[in-house]
Enzyme design. Structure first.
Site, PDB file in Angstrom:
ATOM      1  N   HIS A   1      37.031  41.651  43.975  1.00  0.00           N
ATOM      2  CA  HIS A   1      38.492  41.706  43.958  1.00  0.00           C
ATOM      3  C   HIS A   1      39.090  40.303  44.066  1.00  0.00           C
ATOM      4  O   HIS A   1      38.591  39.458  44.810  1.00  0.00           O
ATOM      5  CB  HIS A   1      39.008  42.530  45.141  1.00  0.00           C
ATOM      6  CG  HIS A   1      38.957  44.003  44.924  1.00  0.00           C
ATOM      7  ND1 HIS A   1      37.812  44.738  45.091  1.00  0.00           N
ATOM      8  CD2 HIS A   1      39.924  44.887  44.559  1.00  0.00           C
ATOM      9  CE1 HIS A   1      38.073  46.013  44.843  1.00  0.00           C
ATOM     10  NE2 HIS A   1      39.340  46.131  44.512  1.00  0.00           N
TER      11      HIS A   1
ATOM     12  N   ASN B   1      30.387  37.843  47.614  1.00  0.00           N
ATOM     13  CA  ASN B   1      31.479  38.806  47.723  1.00  0.00           C
ATOM     14  C   ASN B   1      31.553  39.431  49.113  1.00  0.00           C
ATOM     15  O   ASN B   1      32.637  39.563  49.695  1.00  0.00           O
ATOM     16  CB  ASN B   1      31.299  39.895  46.655  1.00  0.00           C
ATOM     17  CG  ASN B   1      32.444  40.886  46.629  1.00  0.00           C
ATOM     18  OD1 ASN B   1      33.580  40.552  46.927  1.00  0.00           O
ATOM     19  ND2 ASN B   1      32.143  42.121  46.276  1.00  0.00           N
TER      20      ASN B   1
END
Length: 213
Positions: A121, A152
């Site tokens: 994201h 991440n």
């Protein structure tokens, strides 16, 4: 016999007509969706948005972005993270969806399948828990970039949490984030989604008329 041929021909013409009409309706609907993406939303503060190198800026309710078709991802995602945005609601995690507001067509999530990279994201779902719509918008494919899982779930996740801490501490901040997109990057998937070597976050505290980055 000739009558049967005529009926068959009429049926074919009708089918072509129906198909053509449905195709036209889909194209018109696509245009409406793209137009909605171009429209500036009520909570969008365009004063703080950076320039776009592609001219393809889209505004969602929870964030704005500039899409780079060459690399099949946003060159930047920008949004304001207010203190009141920091809700602790547990919305059901939705499936990733293709962002239909991207005129040149956003990359499909299947590009990430078995690629060895996470769908990282840019605007995290954790920053948009104040409403289900804002939360679910973060799962559009225009808001993700290929990231190694260790990155991440590690330092990037830690930084996202730190950003929320600063948003609460300074009563709201502006966030600009993305991958560094330049040169020839490694790619994944059939659509050749670029894999950035570096990612960035720029934070701006504009409270009390005394901007701090």
């Amino acid at each position: 016999m000739n009558r049967n041929k005529n009926y068959t021909l009429i049926a074919i013409i009708l089918l072509i007509g129906v198909y053509g009409y449905n195709f036209w309706l889909e194209k018109e609907e696509d245009k409406k969706v793209v137009y909605e993406g171009i429209k500036i939303k009520g909570d969008t503060n365009v004063f703080f948005l950076p320039s776009s190198t592609t001219g393809q800026v889209v505004h969602h309710d929870g964030y704005s972005l500039s899409y780079n078709e060459k690399y099949e991802q946003a060159e930047w995602v920008a949004y304001e993270l207010k203190k009141e945005h920091l809700a602790n609601r547990n919305f059901k995690r939705p499936y990733f969806e293709i962002d239909k507001t991207i005129k040149t067509k956003a990359a499909h999530w299947k590009n990430y399948k078995q690629s060895g990279y996470d769908k990282g994201h840019l605007c995290p779902a954790g920053d948009r828990k104040y409403s289900k719509q804002a939360h679910d918008e973060t799962f559009l494919t225009s808001n993700i970039s290929p990231q190694l899982h260790e990155f991440n779930s590690g330092i990037w996740n830690t930084l996202e949490q730190k950003v929320r801490y600063w948003a609460e501490k300074y009563d709201g901040i502006y966030v600009l984030t993305g991958g560094v997109l330049n040169g020839e990057l490694p790619t994944i998937g059939e659509e050749q989604v670029g894999v950035p070597n570096y990612f960035y976050k720029v934070l701006l505290d504009y409270n009390n008329g005394n901007p701090k980055a």
